[in-house]
Each structure stands twice: as structure tokens, then as C-alpha cells.
Design a protein around this motif. Structure first.
Motif, short mmCIF file in Angstrom:
data_model
loop_
_atom_site.label_atom_id
_atom_site.label_comp_id
_atom_site.label_asym_id
_atom_site.label_seq_id
_atom_site.Cartn_x
_atom_site.Cartn_y
_atom_site.Cartn_z
N UNK A 201 0.83 -1.21 0.00
CA UNK A 201 0.00 0.00 0.00
C UNK A 201 0.87 1.26 0.00
N UNK A 202 1.96 1.23 0.75
CA UNK A 202 2.87 2.38 0.77
C UNK A 202 3.57 2.53 -0.57
N UNK A 203 4.01 1.40 -1.16
CA UNK A 203 4.67 1.44 -2.47
C UNK A 203 3.79 2.14 -3.50
N UNK A 204 2.58 1.61 -3.68
CA UNK A 204 1.71 2.10 -4.74
C UNK A 204 1.13 3.47 -4.39
N UNK A 205 0.87 3.71 -3.12
CA UNK A 205 0.38 5.04 -2.74
C UNK A 205 1.40 6.13 -3.02
N UNK A 206 2.66 5.85 -2.73
CA UNK A 206 3.71 6.82 -3.03
C UNK A 206 3.87 7.01 -4.53
N UNK A 207 3.80 5.91 -5.28
CA UNK A 207 3.93 6.00 -6.73
C UNK A 207 2.81 6.85 -7.34
#
Length: 218
Positions: A201-207
Motif C-alpha cells: 500500500x505504501x509502495x503504490x500510494x507513493x507512486x
């Protein structure tokens, strides 16, 4: 874009690879961990040799017992001392072998052999090269394409510096999170691990946030 696989075919292929790897090896694969082990191959090979010496659990137990007896002097060659007060009535707990049940902790599987980690990295490069050649899209280039030039920079030195810093940050982030998008996103989320769900969730949210910032704001 018509020469690329449809999204559902790529998703099905990744799912099959992930499920097959988990069923055959009972391990989770990840690219960042493979890079880390291959770069430190001397250390990893030394650890593998140490593990090979104690593949037999009985031999490991005997070696630990002999080392303990030698250190504390409780073996046959050690100094004879007076018997313990309650030795006859209270047997040592270590003499009783615990039965294996549902509550018995199971040790985690050892990491995959180093050669398989290297094969994974080589296969990623080889597969991408074959796909590019067969689709007619293979050609050498020294920039990131018109999108990168228009949004970020067209200066070659600045581009290299930004890519280097970005690579370092990505490597630091993946090691800090304990895995990359392949380890957490494919394997961890597929096994419903809470830490992988949060990390993905952090990976894709930041992206998504960075992409919105680049294309809509800057």
C-alpha cells in the motif's frame, strides 16, 4: 502498445509463477533479496557451507553435546564431582524428547540456494532481452525517453545523477521494508501477510502521489 500482452495475461502469468514457486519451494522470492545475496556471494557461500555441515539434526545434536561437555567438563573425560542431590529423582528435561504437535514451532525454511538467486537475475535480463528482440523493439538508447526529457530533465549528466540517487533510495527503501514490490506485492500479499499488505500500500500510494505531482503539478 498493441505488441504488449494484455493486462489479464500478464496477471495470470505472474500468478502462475508465484503459486508454482510457493508450492514447489515453500519460499517467497524477491528481486532485491536476490541482488543482496548475489552481491555478497562470498558471505552467502560460506553460510551455505556451514549449513551443509549440519544437515543431519542428530549429528548437530551430538556436536552440541560434545562441545558443551568439553566446555563445562561434564563429559566422560571431565573431572568427577559429587552426584547432584536430586539427580535420581529429578531427570533432566533435556533427556525427554518433545513430541511434535500442532503447537510445536516450525523453523522457517532456509534461503534458496545462491545459484538459484543468480539464475533468477539472469533469467529476468534474458527474458526481457528475448521479448524486446522478438517484438522488434530492441535498440540501445542512452536516455529515458521523451516523457522523462519533458517532465524531468534532458541534460545527460543531470539525468544520470538523478537516476543514481533514485536507485540508491529505492535500494535503501526495499531493504528497510524487508522486500521489494515482487517480494511484498506478489508473494506477501498472495499469502495475506499484514506487513506485505502495508508495504505494498505504501509502495503504490507513493507512486500514485509522485506521478500526480509530476504530471499535474510540475
Amino acid at each position: 502498445m498493441s505488441n504488449y500482452w494484455p493486462w489479464w495475461a500478464g496477471a495470470a502469468g505472474l500468478a502462475l509463477i508465484t503459486i508454482n514457486y510457493a508450492l514447489t519451494t515453500d519460499r517467497s522470492f524477491g528481486v532485491s533479496s536476490a541482488w543482496d545475496r548475489v552481491l555478497h556471494w562470498r558471505r552467502e557461500r560460506r553460510l551455505e557451507r556451514m549449513d551443509e555441515e549440519f544437515t543431519d539434526e542428530r549429528a548437530l545434536a551430538d556436536a552440541l553435546a560434545a562441545a558443551t561437555a568439553e566446555h563445562f567438563g561434564t563429559g566422560p573425560a571431565g573431572p568427577a564431582g559429587p552426584p547432584a542431590p536430586y539427580e535420581a529423582s529429578q531427570p533432566l528435561e533435556t533427556d525427554v524428547e518433545p513430541t511434535v504437535g500442532e503447537d510445536t514451532p516450525v523453523t522457517a525454511p532456509s534461503p534458496a540456494p545462491l545459484v538459484t538467486q543468480a539464475a533468477l537475475l539472469v533469467s529476468i535480463f534474458t527474458g526481457g532481452l528475448i521479448a524486446a528482440i522478438t517484438s522488434g523493439r530492441f535498440h540501445l538508447r542512452f536516455d529515458m525517453g521523451p516523457g522523462f526529457r519533458n517532465v524531468v530533465t534532458a541534460h545527460p549528466i543531470t539525468m544520470v545523477a538523478l537516476l543514481f540517487v533514485g536507485g540508491v533510495l529505492v535500494g535503501f527503501g526495499t531493504r528497510l521494508a524487508g522486500g521489494c514490490s515482487s517480494g511484498h506485492g506478489l508473494n506477501g500479499c498472495g499469502r495475506l501477510r499484514p506487513v506485505s499488505l502495508v508495504a505494498t500500500a505504501v509502495f503504490f500510494g507513493t507512486a500514485v502521489a509522485v506521478s500526480f505531482l509530476l504530471w499535474k503539478v510540475i
